[in-house]
Design an enzyme around this catalytic site. Structure first.
Site, PDB file in Angstrom:
ATOM      1  CB  SER A   1       0.542   1.343  -4.295  1.00 24.81           C
ATOM      2  OG  SER A   1      -0.338   1.655  -3.225  1.00 24.81           O
TER       3      SER A   1
ATOM      4  CE1 TYR B   1      -3.859   2.274   0.305  1.00 27.02           C
ATOM      5  CE2 TYR B   1      -2.640   3.292   2.102  1.00 27.02           C
ATOM      6  CZ  TYR B   1      -3.682   3.319   1.212  1.00 27.02           C
ATOM      7  OH  TYR B   1      -4.550   4.377   1.199  1.00 27.02           O
TER       8      TYR B   1
END
Length: 255
Positions: free
Chosen positions: A161, A158
């Site tokens: 990204s 996460y």
């Protein structure tokens, strides 16, 4: 306040069916924009579109498409042109996470997060760019996260990204600003949404989050709205390549 008037603008919000995307779609509609909410779950999109249209007395339409697939995005662009016209504002909000350690995380899960969080930003921007180039005051707003600045345990794909989203926003700003298109990111901190509401009922987790920032509280969806309206409006004409962190001071909090 005329500069926050988005009448005659067509705004796209990916992941607009709930949570942060839904709050942004509501705000854009209240400001006068015609809003397309895009996602993969048609029933949620349809319910949200009806709800927001009634609340704002505006135009909010659902578009069930996969923003990680090129053919699906092409179909979406054709569809929105027929129903709403050319796009002026693009908010890349679609996102997902997998809460696992790196040892547990499967390569396919890593790829899934990167596709939704990063590839969709590239794909959607590329697809709607012809529209944005034709309109005056076109805006791209990418939703990153405070996780682009700090490490979060068991969120292996996460944070990377979202760091990519923040950096991509800077890159696109350099490339697209000469065309009259501004590109910025918003990085929310811990914001209470229907998605995490149940998890926040855990007092241990809630206290840990509250103690992570100097305000000692969770953020509310409405606290993101002024940033969205500013970055979507003519007022932000000299603002590009920025990552606005709205996290209650979490990323500035040492202990």
């Amino acid at each position: 306040m005329k500069y926050f008037d988005l009448s005659n603008k067509v705004a796209v919000v990916t992941g607009g069916g709930r949570g942060i995307g839904k709050a942004m779609a509501r705000a854009l509609s209240e400001a006068g924009a015609k809003v397309a909410i895009v996602g993969r779950t048609s029933n949620i999109l349809e319910e949200t579109a009806v709800e927001l249209s009634k609340e704002t007395n505006g135009t909010v339409l659902p578009f069930a498409y996969d923003v990680t697939k090129e053919e699906s995005i092409k179909e979406f662009v054709t569809d929105i042109h027929e129903k709403l016209g050319s796009i002026t504002i693009l908010i890349n909000n679609a996102g997902k996470t997998v809460r696992k350690s790196i040892e547990e995380l499967e390569p396919s899960e890593w790829d899934g997060v990167m596709e939704t969080n990063v590839k969709s930003v590239y794909m959607m921007t590329r697809a709607v760019l012809p529209d944005l180039k034709e309109q005056q005051g076109s805006r791209i707003i990418n939703i990153a996260s405070m996780a682009s600045e700090v490490g979060l345990p068991f969120s292996t794909p996460y944070g990377p990204s979202k760091a990519a989203v923040a950096q991509l926003s800077k890159q696109l700003a350099q490339e697209l600003s000469p065309l009259g298109i501004t590109v910025n990111a918003i990085s929310p901190g811990f914001i209470k949404t229907p998605f995490n509401e149940k998890a926040l009922e855990n007092p241990i987790l809630l206290n840990k989050i509250k103690n992570s920032n100097p305000m000692h509280r969770i953020g509310q969806l409405e606290e993101l709205i002024p940033a969205v309206l500013y970055l979507a409006s003519p007022y932000s004409s000299y603002t590009t390549g920025q990552n606005l962190i709205i996290d209650g001071g979490t990323t500035s909090h040492a202990f």
